[in-house]
Design a protein around this motif. Structure first.
Motif, mmCIF file in Angstrom:
data_model
loop_
_atom_site.group_PDB
_atom_site.id
_atom_site.type_symbol
_atom_site.label_atom_id
_atom_site.label_comp_id
_atom_site.label_asym_id
_atom_site.label_seq_id
_atom_site.Cartn_x
_atom_site.Cartn_y
_atom_site.Cartn_z
ATOM 1 N N LEU A 293 0.825 -1.207 0.000
ATOM 2 C CA LEU A 293 0.000 0.000 0.000
ATOM 3 C C LEU A 293 0.863 1.264 0.000
ATOM 4 C CD1 LEU A 293 -2.805 1.377 0.283
ATOM 5 C CD2 LEU A 293 -2.505 1.179 2.765
ATOM 6 N N MET A 294 1.970 1.234 0.738
ATOM 7 C CA MET A 294 2.765 2.447 0.961
ATOM 8 C C MET A 294 3.950 2.583 0.008
ATOM 9 S SD MET A 294 1.244 3.871 3.611
ATOM 10 C CE MET A 294 2.379 4.929 4.512
ATOM 11 N N HIS A 295 4.146 1.641 -0.895
ATOM 12 C CA HIS A 295 5.408 1.606 -1.635
ATOM 13 C C HIS A 295 5.663 2.849 -2.474
ATOM 14 C CE1 HIS A 295 2.881 0.317 -5.016
ATOM 15 N NE2 HIS A 295 3.898 0.518 -5.819
ATOM 16 N N ARG A 343 11.861 -0.970 4.993
ATOM 17 C CA ARG A 343 12.913 -1.582 4.174
ATOM 18 C C ARG A 343 12.347 -2.076 2.844
ATOM 19 N NH1 ARG A 343 18.082 -0.858 3.267
ATOM 20 N NH2 ARG A 343 19.390 -2.730 3.274
ATOM 21 N N LEU A 344 11.186 -2.669 2.874
ATOM 22 C CA LEU A 344 10.549 -3.109 1.637
ATOM 23 C C LEU A 344 10.248 -1.934 0.718
ATOM 24 C CD1 LEU A 344 8.125 -5.834 3.027
ATOM 25 C CD2 LEU A 344 10.002 -6.226 1.420
ATOM 26 N N VAL A 345 9.740 -0.844 1.289
ATOM 27 C CA VAL A 345 9.459 0.346 0.481
ATOM 28 C C VAL A 345 10.745 0.874 -0.138
ATOM 29 C CG1 VAL A 345 8.632 2.724 0.563
ATOM 30 C CG2 VAL A 345 7.401 0.938 1.814
ATOM 31 N N GLU A 346 11.811 0.886 0.640
ATOM 32 C CA GLU A 346 13.097 1.382 0.150
ATOM 33 C C GLU A 346 13.641 0.533 -1.001
ATOM 34 O OE1 GLU A 346 17.688 1.955 1.793
ATOM 35 O OE2 GLU A 346 16.060 1.506 3.192
ATOM 36 N N LEU A 347 13.400 -0.782 -0.953
ATOM 37 C CA LEU A 347 14.007 -1.689 -1.930
ATOM 38 C C LEU A 347 13.106 -2.040 -3.107
ATOM 39 C CD1 LEU A 347 15.743 -4.246 0.486
ATOM 40 C CD2 LEU A 347 16.837 -2.406 -0.817
ATOM 41 N N HIS A 348 11.884 -1.508 -3.137
ATOM 42 C CA HIS A 348 10.934 -2.018 -4.128
ATOM 43 C C HIS A 348 11.319 -1.697 -5.569
ATOM 44 C CE1 HIS A 348 9.101 2.075 -4.288
ATOM 45 N NE2 HIS A 348 8.610 1.680 -5.453
ATOM 46 N N MET A 349 12.199 -0.723 -5.791
ATOM 47 C CA MET A 349 12.629 -0.387 -7.153
ATOM 48 C C MET A 349 13.945 -1.044 -7.543
ATOM 49 S SD MET A 349 10.372 1.530 -8.626
ATOM 50 C CE MET A 349 11.295 2.239 -9.978
ATOM 51 N N ARG A 350 14.594 -1.705 -6.602
ATOM 52 C CA ARG A 350 15.933 -2.238 -6.859
ATOM 53 C C ARG A 350 15.952 -3.184 -8.062
ATOM 54 N NH1 ARG A 350 20.340 -3.352 -3.447
ATOM 55 N NH2 ARG A 350 19.660 -1.524 -2.259
ATOM 56 N N PHE A 351 14.935 -3.986 -8.223
ATOM 57 C CA PHE A 351 14.895 -4.970 -9.304
ATOM 58 C C PHE A 351 14.955 -4.328 -10.678
ATOM 59 C CE2 PHE A 351 11.827 -6.818 -12.361
ATOM 60 C CZ PHE A 351 12.590 -7.890 -12.793
ATOM 61 N N TYR A 352 14.465 -3.094 -10.804
ATOM 62 C CA TYR A 352 14.363 -2.499 -12.139
ATOM 63 C C TYR A 352 15.720 -2.162 -12.744
ATOM 64 C CZ TYR A 352 9.408 -2.567 -11.393
ATOM 65 O OH TYR A 352 8.132 -3.008 -11.163
#
Length: 505
Positions: A293-295, A343-352
């Motif tokens: 929800l917050m990403h 931490r999840l919000v911070e890392l959610h773009m790393r895969f791109y």
């Protein structure tokens, strides 16, 4: 839905307690959620009862019958009991004296006045679906406000006027959104209107009570509907303002939806990817769902208009992580939950950054190490963050993430990816370089950690050789003989946790 409760699965303990009170000359009724659940074919180990007996009389009747009891709710007329059922399940039982409460509009707590009527007690409850009772031991249904009909219709109404109900306890507005999420119910237009008009009253409710309702909402079967209710009524502006702020933005990666609708879809998709009880992310998982929800909540703060009309949201992941942590702290979440979600919000773009050529082994190691204990959730969040209608693009991203997960699995078989450490610990570093605990040891440890990330596990001889070569380049290695290199004033580089302290050996 049936119009009568199914009492066939009612635990015999319920009737036992009913007979105890009847024999003592008191009324007793099962009430509220447990009665509603009987209509829904569910049985809960938490049972609520109401009675015309006072707290002292409740204790006199049931204290010896129960396995244990507590009196923390005595001032509100509630006595709690614990009783092991014949099935072995431990039942948590609360028995409350009939209430006729008078609320102070400016207070968070009700001023309790005991009543003498079951019907009057039911009239002060939150919604008609919770204003039903089952008299004991006769099992007679008492439904003065049409709760069974509303339950069958999937409708939330209040026993009296919604204005009076929400004035009595503003948290009931949050409960309405929660029941929308948990039960899939629609909110009566009068109730919805009162929520919008009175949303400001939620400010007198403690952060802890709001947090608990929010968690139940997020973990419900229909969290998207519950969040929509919070936003539509204005409650979210007060308890979760980062979410309605997303309605103002456009997402350059998902042009077919605004960021708000995209975030709700990601929430739904993340919930659908939760595992079973034995899997790595058993559902419902609040951390994964709330991160979904917050990403993107950092996007409003980072929006920039580029030449040519493009819109960018650079570093919205980092901004979003900070905003998420701040909101969760305000809602009094525990530190572990705050750390995991942010931490999840911070890392959610790393895969791109994982292009067609994939990543080096060192990049994969860093991805796993940075995710740490939230790696399985990060897998699900990243996959959920694809909401494009372009099937070719969706397939390409899915295949790329499949490849990344396969790379992680292959490396995990070769190395201990979940606990990457340097090939030499702090004690070995100090022994090899002749150092005492100090900043230089921390820098040496970080150097070896970088080597481990970049090249994978090294034989001990190779790790020692690399460390000696690194140390020969450091100014401390050329310090005068009477200078302790472990106490040099040279600045220390931070270690992997951001500290400059010596790692444990």
């Amino acid at each position: 839905m049936q119009m009568a409760p199914d009492t066939s699965n009612l635990d015999p303990v319920v009737l036992e307690l009913g007979h105890l009170f009847a024999d003592a000359g008191y009324e007793l009724s099962l009430v509220g959620g447990p009665v509603r659940d009987l209509f829904l074919g569910r049985v809960s180990p938490d049972l609520d009862f109401t009675t015309n007996a006072t707290p002292d009389e409740i204790l006199a009747v049931a204290k010896k019958w129960a396995d244990s009891h507590w009196e923390m709710g005595r001032e509100f007329g509630t006595i709690g009991f614990r009783k092991r059922a014949r099935s072995g399940v431990v039942l948590l039982i609360e028995v409350t004296t009939y209430r006729a409460e008078a609320y102070d509009p400016e207070s968070r707590k009700p001023a309790v006045a005991f009543g003498s009527s079951l019907e009057a007690d039911l009239g002060r409850r939150d919604f008609t679906t919770n204003s039903m009772a089952l008299r004991l031991p006769s099992l007679e249904l008492v439904d003065p406000y049409g709760g069974a009909a509303d339950l069958a219709a999937g409708l939330l109404r209040t026993p009296g006027t919604p204005e009076q109900s929400f004035s009595d306890d503003p948290l009931r507005m949050m409960r309405a959104a929660r029941f929308t999420s948990q039960l899939g119910f629609a909110i009566h237009p009068d109730v919805h209107r009162a929520m919008a008009d009175m949303a400001g009253r939620i400010s007198i409710i403690s952060a802890e009570r709001v947090r608990d309702e929010l968690v139940k909402l997020i973990c419900g079967a229909h969290p998207r509907a519950g969040i929509d209710v919070l936003v539509e009524t204005g409650l979210a502006d007060l308890v979760l303002p980062e979410v309605p702020a997303l309605k103002l933005e456009s997402d350059e990666h998902h042009r077919h939806k605004d960021v708000y609708q995209h975030s709700l879809q990601v929430l739904e998709q993340a919930a659908a990817l939760e595992s079973g009880p034995e899997g790595p992310v058993p559902g419902p998982d609040f951390v994964l769902r709330f991160a979904a929800l917050m990403h993107d909540v950092g996007k409003p703060k980072t929006r920039r208009f580029e030449p040519g009309g493009a819109v960018s949201f650079r570093h919205h992941d980092l901004a979003g992580a900070k905003l998420t942590a701040k909101r969760m702290k305000a809602l009094r979440f525990d530190n572990d939950s705050i750390k995991a979600v942010s931490r999840l919000v911070e890392l959610h773009m790393r895969f791109y950054g994982y292009g067609d050529a994939g990543w080096t082994d060192s990049a994969v190691r860093r991805y796993v190490t940075d995710a740490g204990p939230v790696l399985e959730r990060l897998h699900r969040l990243t996959r959920s963050d694809v909401t494009t209608r372009n099937q070719r693009k969706a397939d390409r991203l899915s295949f790329a993430y499949d490849d990344l997960e396969q790379r992680i699995a292959v490396l995990a078989e070769q190395e201990e990816l979940d606990s990457i450490r340097p090939d030499l610990d702090g004690g070995a570093i100090m022994a090899l370089l002749g150092l005492k605990p100090g900043p230089a040891v921390g820098r040496a440890y970080n150097f070896l950690l970088e080597e481990r990330m970049e090249h994978g596990p090294l034989p001990r001889e190779a790790a020692e050789a690399a460390l000696r070569a690194w140390w020969a380049r450091q100014p401390e290695s050329r310090a005068p003989a009477n200078t302790d290199p472990g106490e040099t004033a040279s600045p220390a580089a931070p270690n992997s946790t951001g500290d400059s302290t010596t790692p444990d050996s």
